[in-house]
Design a protein around this motif. Structure first.
Motif, PDB file in Angstrom:
ATOM      1  N   LEU A 105       0.826  -1.198   0.000  1.00 37.74           N
ATOM      2  CA  LEU A 105       0.000   0.000   0.000  1.00 37.74           C
ATOM      3  C   LEU A 105       0.866   1.257   0.000  1.00 37.74           C
ATOM      4  CD1 LEU A 105      -2.279  -2.031   0.629  1.00 37.74           C
ATOM      5  CD2 LEU A 105      -3.206  -0.329   2.217  1.00 37.74           C
ATOM      6  N   LEU A 106       1.999   1.197   0.702  1.00 41.06           N
ATOM      7  CA  LEU A 106       2.893   2.352   0.742  1.00 41.06           C
ATOM      8  C   LEU A 106       3.436   2.711  -0.638  1.00 41.06           C
ATOM      9  CD1 LEU A 106       4.856   1.688   4.058  1.00 41.06           C
ATOM     10  CD2 LEU A 106       3.438   3.698   3.554  1.00 41.06           C
ATOM     11  N   LEU A 107       3.500   1.715  -1.535  1.00 45.09           N
ATOM     12  CA  LEU A 107       3.922   2.015  -2.908  1.00 45.09           C
ATOM     13  C   LEU A 107       2.972   3.017  -3.556  1.00 45.09           C
ATOM     14  CD1 LEU A 107       4.862  -1.557  -4.208  1.00 45.09           C
ATOM     15  CD2 LEU A 107       6.436   0.285  -3.598  1.00 45.09           C
ATOM     16  N   GLY A 108       1.703   2.948  -3.163  1.00 39.01           N
ATOM     17  CA  GLY A 108       0.729   3.871  -3.707  1.00 39.01           C
ATOM     18  C   GLY A 108       0.841   5.283  -3.158  1.00 39.01           C
ATOM     19  N   ALA A 133       3.145   9.373   8.905  1.00 39.97           N
ATOM     20  CA  ALA A 133       1.855   9.831   8.391  1.00 39.97           C
ATOM     21  C   ALA A 133       1.349   8.921   7.274  1.00 39.97           C
ATOM     22  CB  ALA A 133       1.974  11.267   7.887  1.00 39.97           C
ATOM     23  N   ASN A 134       2.262   8.513   6.376  1.00 39.44           N
ATOM     24  CA  ASN A 134       1.862   7.644   5.278  1.00 39.44           C
ATOM     25  C   ASN A 134       1.476   6.253   5.768  1.00 39.44           C
ATOM     26  OD1 ASN A 134       2.087   9.313   2.917  1.00 39.44           O
ATOM     27  ND2 ASN A 134       4.301   9.275   3.160  1.00 39.44           N
ATOM     28  N   ARG A 135       2.197   5.752   6.765  1.00 36.84           N
ATOM     29  CA  ARG A 135       1.840   4.452   7.341  1.00 36.84           C
ATOM     30  C   ARG A 135       0.482   4.515   8.041  1.00 36.84           C
ATOM     31  NH1 ARG A 135       5.335   0.234   7.810  1.00 36.84           N
ATOM     32  NH2 ARG A 135       7.368   0.543   6.834  1.00 36.84           N
ATOM     33  N   ALA A 136       0.217   5.608   8.700  1.00 36.07           N
ATOM     34  CA  ALA A 136      -1.070   5.764   9.376  1.00 36.07           C
ATOM     35  C   ALA A 136      -2.207   5.787   8.360  1.00 36.07           C
ATOM     36  CB  ALA A 136      -1.073   7.036  10.221  1.00 36.07           C
ATOM     37  N   TYR A 137      -1.988   6.468   7.234  1.00 32.03           N
ATOM     38  CA  TYR A 137      -3.023   6.519   6.204  1.00 32.03           C
ATOM     39  C   TYR A 137      -3.265   5.130   5.620  1.00 32.03           C
ATOM     40  CZ  TYR A 137      -5.863   8.104   2.328  1.00 32.03           C
ATOM     41  OH  TYR A 137      -6.914   8.288   1.467  1.00 32.03           O
TER      42      TYR A 137
END
Length: 272
Positions: A105-108, A133-137
């Motif tokens: 998902l982080l690739l996105g 922040a990106n991991r939380a999203y």
């Protein structure tokens, strides 16, 4: 989110696509409103995926125009589509089999990352804050998609249906305003298809993202779509609300034959 009656978010006009004398799409036109779940159906070879390939800038049409939020989409390169606010899923799976679901998902999230290679390598200050922040999203999306229990599993270890759901979550991680879905329930069991149909409704109602869905599963399409466009041999033969399209004699002849059955209403699709 209700469908607005304002200017369409996506406007496709007179699209024609030819391959060495073969006409894959012939004068295709339609509009998609903001927040709408718009489905495109048709027999094999009708031109559905070709149309999606034009919208995602894989193909360049011979004629016609495509406007997304008033912007000429046909002037963009394929790599510019994500930053324009458009994400896509694909029929085929098997990508990054050793990558964890969360990292997939982080690739996105790449288009939302600003730290750069140097700060990212140091992994301090702004880079660390951005990573969290990106991991939380992505964790929020895992919860929404029912994938939280599998966040640390390798993608290749998941059942097929969960891999398709993770691919949808990866597309959502881009935070698109338009989501293009290429046969998201292809190859799924009936139960998996129903679960994903409920997820698509959740995306519409909770995230308000416009969706253009190409799909063969007639019951699923008729149960969740706001409007349906039908292609046959590259031409539009019908478009309108599901009940109207389902009763159209041209659609029954071209696509459903004698096996047409009454599809469930949107309310019959159970939410996850």
């Amino acid at each position: 989110m209700s469908v607005h009656s304002q200017l369409p978010q996506l406007s496709v006009a007179g699209i024609t696509l030819r391959f060495e004398g073969i006409t894959a799409l012939d004068d295709v036109s339609f509009d998609v409103q903001r927040g709408e779940l718009f489905a495109i159906i048709g027999p094999n070879g009708a031109g559905k995926t070709s149309l999606l390939n034009i919208l995602s800038r894989v193909y360049q049409p011979s004629h016609g125009s495509v406007l997304f939020e008033g912007r000429d989409l046909l002037r963009l390169k394929t790599h510019q589509i994500a930053r324009a606010g458009i994400a896509r899923t694909f029929q085929n799976q098997g990508q990054f089999p050793l990558t964890s679901v969360l990292d997939y998902l982080l690739l996105g999230r790449h288009i939302h990352m600003r730290s750069g290679i140097v700060l990212g390598g140091i992994y301090l200050g702004p880079a660390l804050k951005e990573e969290r922040a990106n991991r939380a999203y992505c964790q929020h999306l895992l919860d929404l998609m029912g994938l939280a229990p599998y966040r640390d599993f390798p993608m290749g270890s998941l059942p097929y249906g969960l891999q398709k759901r993770a691919d949808l979550a990866r597309a959502l991680a881009m935070q698109p305003r338009l989501l293009l879905l290429d046969e998201p329930v292809a190859g799924m069991s009936l139960e998996e298809s129903r679960d994903l149909a409920a997820v698509l409704l959740d995306i519409k109602e909770q995230l308000g993202i416009t969706q253009v869905l190409v799909e063969h599963d007639m019951a699923m399409v008729m149960g969740i779509a706001d409007r349906v466009l039908v292609l046959d041999f590259g031409r539009v033969i019908a478009q309108g609300q599901p009940a109207e399209v389902q009763a159209n004699p041209a659609v029954i002849t071209a696509y459903l034959g004698q096996e047409v059955q009454r599809a469930p209403s949107p309310g019959s699709v159970a939410h996850s």
